[in-house]
Design a protein around this motif. Structure first.
Motif, PDB file in Angstrom:
ATOM      1  N   PHE A   1       2.595   6.324  -9.992  1.00 20.87           N
ATOM      2  CA  PHE A   1       2.548   6.454  -8.782  1.00 20.87           C
ATOM      3  C   PHE A   1       1.602   7.667  -8.833  1.00 20.87           C
ATOM      4  CE2 PHE A   1       6.674   4.654  -9.352  1.00 20.87           C
ATOM      5  CZ  PHE A   1       6.951   4.301  -8.037  1.00 20.87           C
ATOM      6  N   ARG A   2       0.357   7.174  -8.331  1.00 15.70           N
ATOM      7  CA  ARG A   2      -0.955   8.367  -8.542  1.00 15.70           C
ATOM      8  C   ARG A   2      -0.980   8.973  -9.577  1.00 15.70           C
ATOM      9  NH1 ARG A   2      -1.760  11.560  -3.059  1.00 15.70           N
ATOM     10  NH2 ARG A   2      -3.853  11.919  -4.174  1.00 15.70           N
TER      11      ARG A   2
ATOM     12  N   ARG B   1      -0.376  -4.797  -4.689  1.00 18.46           N
ATOM     13  CA  ARG B   1      -1.411  -4.109  -5.136  1.00 18.46           C
ATOM     14  C   ARG B   1      -1.538  -4.437  -6.898  1.00 18.46           C
ATOM     15  NH1 ARG B   1      -2.950   2.015  -4.537  1.00 18.46           N
ATOM     16  NH2 ARG B   1      -4.836   1.308  -5.534  1.00 18.46           N
TER      17      ARG B   1
ATOM     18  N   ASP C   1       3.611  -3.722   2.939  1.00 15.99           N
ATOM     19  CA  ASP C   1       1.827  -3.445   3.026  1.00 15.99           C
ATOM     20  C   ASP C   1       1.526  -4.359   1.978  1.00 15.99           C
ATOM     21  OD1 ASP C   1      -0.431  -2.722   3.644  1.00 15.99           O
ATOM     22  OD2 ASP C   1      -0.069  -0.509   3.811  1.00 15.99           O
TER      23      ASP C   1
ATOM     24  N   LYS D   1       1.387  -0.904  -1.483  1.00 18.29           N
ATOM     25  CA  LYS D   1       0.911   0.206  -0.846  1.00 18.29           C
ATOM     26  C   LYS D   1       1.918   0.993   0.292  1.00 18.29           C
ATOM     27  CE  LYS D   1      -4.370  -0.787  -0.574  1.00 18.29           C
ATOM     28  NZ  LYS D   1      -5.275  -1.029   0.270  1.00 18.29           N
ATOM     29  N   ASP D   2       3.052   0.056   0.611  1.00 20.29           N
ATOM     30  CA  ASP D   2       4.294   0.713   1.103  1.00 20.29           C
ATOM     31  C   ASP D   2       5.119   1.678   0.535  1.00 20.29           C
ATOM     32  OD1 ASP D   2       5.680  -0.933  -0.678  1.00 20.29           O
ATOM     33  OD2 ASP D   2       6.568  -2.162   1.015  1.00 20.29           O
ATOM     34  N   GLY D   3       4.784   2.112  -0.964  1.00 16.53           N
ATOM     35  CA  GLY D   3       5.471   3.298  -1.632  1.00 16.53           C
ATOM     36  C   GLY D   3       6.494   2.749  -2.251  1.00 16.53           C
TER      37      GLY D   3
ATOM     38  N   SER E   1      11.271   3.516  -5.868  1.00 14.10           N
ATOM     39  CA  SER E   1      10.278   4.571  -5.251  1.00 14.10           C
ATOM     40  C   SER E   1      10.269   5.729  -6.151  1.00 14.10           C
ATOM     41  CB  SER E   1      10.373   4.614  -3.876  1.00 14.10           C
ATOM     42  OG  SER E   1      11.511   5.158  -3.616  1.00 14.10           O
TER      43      SER E   1
ATOM     44  N   THR F   1       0.807   2.091  -7.983  1.00 13.50           N
ATOM     45  CA  THR F   1      -0.575   1.503  -8.306  1.00 13.50           C
ATOM     46  C   THR F   1      -0.636   0.604  -9.071  1.00 13.50           C
ATOM     47  OG1 THR F   1      -1.236   3.345  -9.722  1.00 13.50           O
ATOM     48  CG2 THR F   1      -1.810   3.703  -7.516  1.00 13.50           C
TER      49      THR F   1
ATOM     50  N   GLN G   1       2.586   6.544  -3.513  1.00 13.39           N
ATOM     51  CA  GLN G   1       2.184   5.120  -3.721  1.00 13.39           C
ATOM     52  C   GLN G   1       1.945   4.588  -5.089  1.00 13.39           C
ATOM     53  OE1 GLN G   1      -1.898   3.212  -2.090  1.00 13.39           O
ATOM     54  NE2 GLN G   1      -0.771   3.982  -0.319  1.00 13.39           N
TER      55      GLN G   1
ATOM     56  N   THR H   1       4.100  -4.342  -6.977  1.00  5.88           N
ATOM     57  CA  THR H   1       3.935  -3.000  -6.495  1.00  5.88           C
ATOM     58  C   THR H   1       3.128  -2.957  -5.220  1.00  5.88           C
ATOM     59  OG1 THR H   1       1.819  -2.524  -7.563  1.00  5.88           O
ATOM     60  CG2 THR H   1       3.977  -1.833  -8.770  1.00  5.88           C
TER      61      THR H   1
END
Length: 842
Positions: free
Chosen positions: A522-523, A447, A444, A465-467, A500, A507, A505, A463
């Motif tokens: 991560f968030r 970021r 994905d 968006k695929d986590g 991960s 950032t 996800q 990093t």
């Protein structure tokens, strides 16, 4: 908290130079263009900036040469003033205060003492109503004077400066707006208005986009939204006017311009092609691939030089033979800067998005672009609606030997395409060459990405968006020195680790100053990793809100980690105790640390303006604050290392000693913060540029002129102090002057001149040689002198000739020659001049 009274926010360059048509001087040696609230003067031969005219307090909206003096130029501004300059010396001669914001202005040889300006309607409720007025300039001796005498010419004109122009040596004015063409004749004092339909039979748009008038005949050329050009004639009779149509542009015609004699018509549009139409015929010549869309065209008064302005903030110099002879490139102004502001560690240039698919390397000191790096490596098509690749991210490693970029397209669509590219610096070409392309770096969108600052290994973290976040490692089998020198294409990149955290996800990511820690958010959770083993060391849980920005402290504050959240919180973590050191509630839109000091800059948004706070992570108290640093948002900012640190002892300016903060606004204006002393020094340096009338100004010329002045000062000082005067430089010797000024057909052979030429380049050391000559050679020379004296007339020891040999009663005193001079005379006497007899016989 220290207020910024001694620190100024100044525009450091990067302003648009394509907002108004530039003008070329009568001798075609200089080009003047608008740049923000300045007027810049460039050399057309060297493309160097030679003068800056600074005095307006708002955007300059027009410039025009003084018809009565070709060494003076008028400039108008949105600040409501018209200024008259001597652009050769950079002197402001007079300021005329109109008291209304001026959109553009026009001058004519036939209307001296009057300037025609476009002003907003005084009674208009909307901002789209403008009028063309005649401003009568008062003839007074004061440097600043009011110009209250205004007379209206047109009451409804377009604000576009390309839609109004003078015709046939100032006999009339033509202005187009919408579907109406208005012509005002000064002698008749009558206005004619011609109209077009909204669309023709094919449904194309007929609105006027630009107007140009023939300089010798009654002919008006108009450009239209459908790409057509119409040539109007007989327009002084409302019912008998005619027009012919020529068509090449497939979209709107942006600009038109006639050559001074009217033999050719130049046109340009979004196709980036300069079209030269032969007047009275349909023949045309084209110059394609000029860069961005053409916005303005100007021609020198002698017709020998053209120049075009482009949407990518560039001015192209073109010879009348339709051949490009130079480019003046400003900071490329795109729709938005997708990448961060970066500094190339090698060239210290500012790096950001340039023209589509490129990165531009911009010299901040010279306010000029160094070069463009083609990242996408695909031809860009200038057409609206096409989804094409864009550079969205870029990062350098600490040595500047590697560059990572991310390009993508299809952001608005579901099928997003992106790729990660790694570029190696090549010392031979002094640029970056593509080393590795990773087509599917993540599943994905990427970021963020950053390089590890460690000098032992080269690691890049991305990093997505695929986590997951991934660590890309430069192959260990590559010689580090060779890779650093290199860019030879021998580095091998591979994915070293995939990380991960609980399916969240990621950032943002950031490395510590020494490269021993990696922080990945991560968030609302910040994770700390070891780059050596990729082991999860600790986690930091933030207050409510996702992480917006993340950075480590530098120097003595490297143990702190700063973060901002979407809930308007600024938090500082102590990594030694893994606890929250302090936090405060503020809406931080941008957070930038200084790698050379402990300072961190935070930009906050409040009441439509952006405020600046500078602080140390170890102290929650700000060191410096600047309210309303700029109107609107700050899109990007960066600390740029100084070449020479400042010696400032004041508390309010110490944070600027080692680095300088640059700010990019949402309007693409590049600002910087500097001290008052530094600003005064910059202004003084700009006034030291001296324009020589015979030599093109270049940095080498200025350096050579300074060297010559130093040489002259040393010679003058030696003469006044009674020292021996130095021998003149070789370029001033008699031998070289004779060689260069004597006609070639009377010169002797080159073999004879060679020894004379080489001898003239040598510096005489007669005084030193007399002390170092051996005793035997001195005795031989004395013997030769005695022999020569025997052949010559006898002289007394006092240097006086024998009175019996003198003619007349007056005895003149002749100074005695030195031994070195006598030897030189003997050498000249023995020289063979037999070649002169052959010339006499010839």
């Amino acid at each position: 908290m220290v207020e910024g009274s001694e620190i100024r926010v100044v525009r450091c360059g990067g302003s648009k130079i394509n907002t108004r048509p530039p003008i070329i001087t009568v001798d075609s040696r200089f080009l003047l263009c608008v740049s923000g609230d300045l007027v810049k003067v460039y050399s057309t031969k060297t493309e160097e900036l030679v003068r800056v005219l600074e005095g307006h307090t708002n955007q300059v909206t027009g410039i025009a040469l003084n018809p009565a003096n070709h060494l003076q130029v008028y400039s108008c501004s949105a600040d409501g003033t018209i200024m008259l300059w001597d652009f050769m010396d950079g002197i402001l001669i007079k300021t005329f205060v109109v008291s209304y914001p001026i959109t553009s202005m026009y001058v004519s040889q036939k209307h001296q003492g009057v300037i025609f300006a476009i002003l907003p309607m005084a009674t208009a409720k909307d901002s789209d109503s403008f009028q063309l007025v005649a401003v009568h300039l008062p003839k007074v001796v004061e440097a600043e004077v009011d110009a209250p005498e205004l007379s209206a010419v047109f009451t409804d004109v377009s604000a576009n400066p390309r839609c109004t122009t003078f015709g046939r040596e100032g006999e009339y004015l033509a202005s187009g707006k919408g579907l109406q063409l208005s012509i005002y004749f000064f002698r008749k004092q009558k206005t004619y208005r011609l109209f077009l339909k909204a669309s023709d039979k094919k449904g194309t748009k007929n609105g006027f986009s630009c107007v140009a008038c023939h300089p010798k005949e009654d002919c008006i050329a108009t450009g239209h939204e459908d790409g057509k050009i119409r040539l109007w004639r007989n327009f002084d009779h409302k019912k008998e006017y005619t027009y012919t149509t020529i068509h090449w542009h497939h979209n709107i015609v942006n600009t038109l311009c006639f050559t001074p004699e009217g033999t050719n018509l130049l046109s340009g549009g979004i196709e980036s092609v300069l079209v030269q139409w032969q007047y009275g015929d349909t023949k045309k010549a084209m110059l394609p691939r000029l860069g961005g869309a053409i916005t303005h065209i100007s021609v020198s008064p002698d017709g020998a030089l053209y120049c075009t302005c482009h949407s990518d903030n560039k001015i192209t110099l073109i010879q009348s033979s339709i051949k490009v002879c130079g480019n003046i490139q400003g900071l490329v102004k795109g729709d938005a800067v997708r990448t961060d502001l970066l500094v190339d560690p090698r060239s210290k240039a500012l790096v950001l998005n340039g023209k589509p698919g490129h990165l531009q390397f911009y010299n901040l000191k010279r306010d000029r672009q160094l070069y463009n790096l083609d990242i996408v490596q695909q031809e860009y098509i200038y057409e609206e609606g096409l989804d094409q690749y864009e550079v969205v991210m870029a990062a350098f490693n600490s040595q500047g030997s590697w560059l990572a970029t991310v390009e993508e397209r299809g952001r608005k669509l579901s099928d997003l395409e992106f790729s990660l590219k790694l570029w190696a610096f090549d010392r031979k070409t002094q640029s970056f060459s593509l080393n590795t392309t990773v087509a599917a770096a993540h599943n994905d969108q990427i970021r963020s990405m950053c390089f590890c600052p460690s000098s032992t290994t080269t690691v890049l973290v991305t990093t997505s968006k695929d986590g997951h976040f991934k660590a890309w490692l430069l192959g260990a089998d590559v010689d580090a020195e060779k890779a650093d020198e290199g860019g030879e294409g021998d580095g091998n990149w591979s994915c070293d680790f995939v990380g991960s955290y609980h399916g969240l996800q990621p950032t943002r990511s950031s490395f510590s100053a020494d490269g021993s820690l990696l922080a990945v958010s991560f968030r609302e959770v910040i994770t700390l990793w070891s780059p050596d083993t990729w082991e999860l060391l600790s986690t930091l849980c933030l207050p409510p809100g996702d992480v917006r920005d993340l950075c480590f402290g530098s120097q003595s504050c490297s143990k702190y980690l700063l973060s901002t959240t979407t809930r308007n919180m600024l938090c500082c973590w102590n990594l030694l105790t893994c606890s929250l050191e302090w936090s405060t509630s503020m809406d931080v839109v941008l957070l930038k640390p200084d790698s050379l000091s402990d300072n961190v800059a935070a930009f906050t948004k409040q009441d439509g303006n952006t405020d600046l706070f500078v602080f140390k992570p170890s102290e929650p108290r700000p060191l410096f604050t600047q309210k309303a640093v700029c109107a609107g948002d700050v899109s990007r900012a960066i600390f740029v290392p100084r070449s020479e640190p400042l010696d400032s002892c004041e508390e309010s300016t110490q944070w600027l000693n080692r680095s300088q903060l640059y700010i990019l606004t949402e309007n693409m204006d590049l600002l910087t913060l500097c001290t008052k002393t530094e600003e005064d020094n910059m202004a003084a340096l700009s006034k030291q540029l001296v324009v020589d009338k015979s030599v093109a100004v270049t940095p080498f010329y200025l350096l050579l002129g300074q060297h010559r002045r130093q040489q002259q000062e040393k010679q003058d000082a030696s003469v006044h102090s009674g020292l021996v005067q130095r021998t003149a430089l070789p370029q001033g010797s008699v031998a070289i002057k004779e060689l260069l000024h004597t006609p070639a057909h009377v010169l002797p052979s080159a073999s004879f001149l060679c020894s004379m030429f080489v001898s003239s380049l040598l510096i005489s050391t007669a005084d030193n040689s007399r002390e170092s000559v051996p005793q035997e050679e001195e005795m031989d020379s004395e013997k030769e002198e005695e022999d020569s004296e025997g052949e010559s007339e006898p002289e007394s020891r006092g240097g006086q000739p024998d009175p019996s040999g003198a003619s007349g009663s007056v005895v003149e005193s002749v100074p005695r020659l030195s031994k070195a001079q006598e030897r030189e005379l003997r050498r000249v006497r023995k020289t063979d001049y037999s070649w002169l007899s052959s010339l006499v016989e010839a």
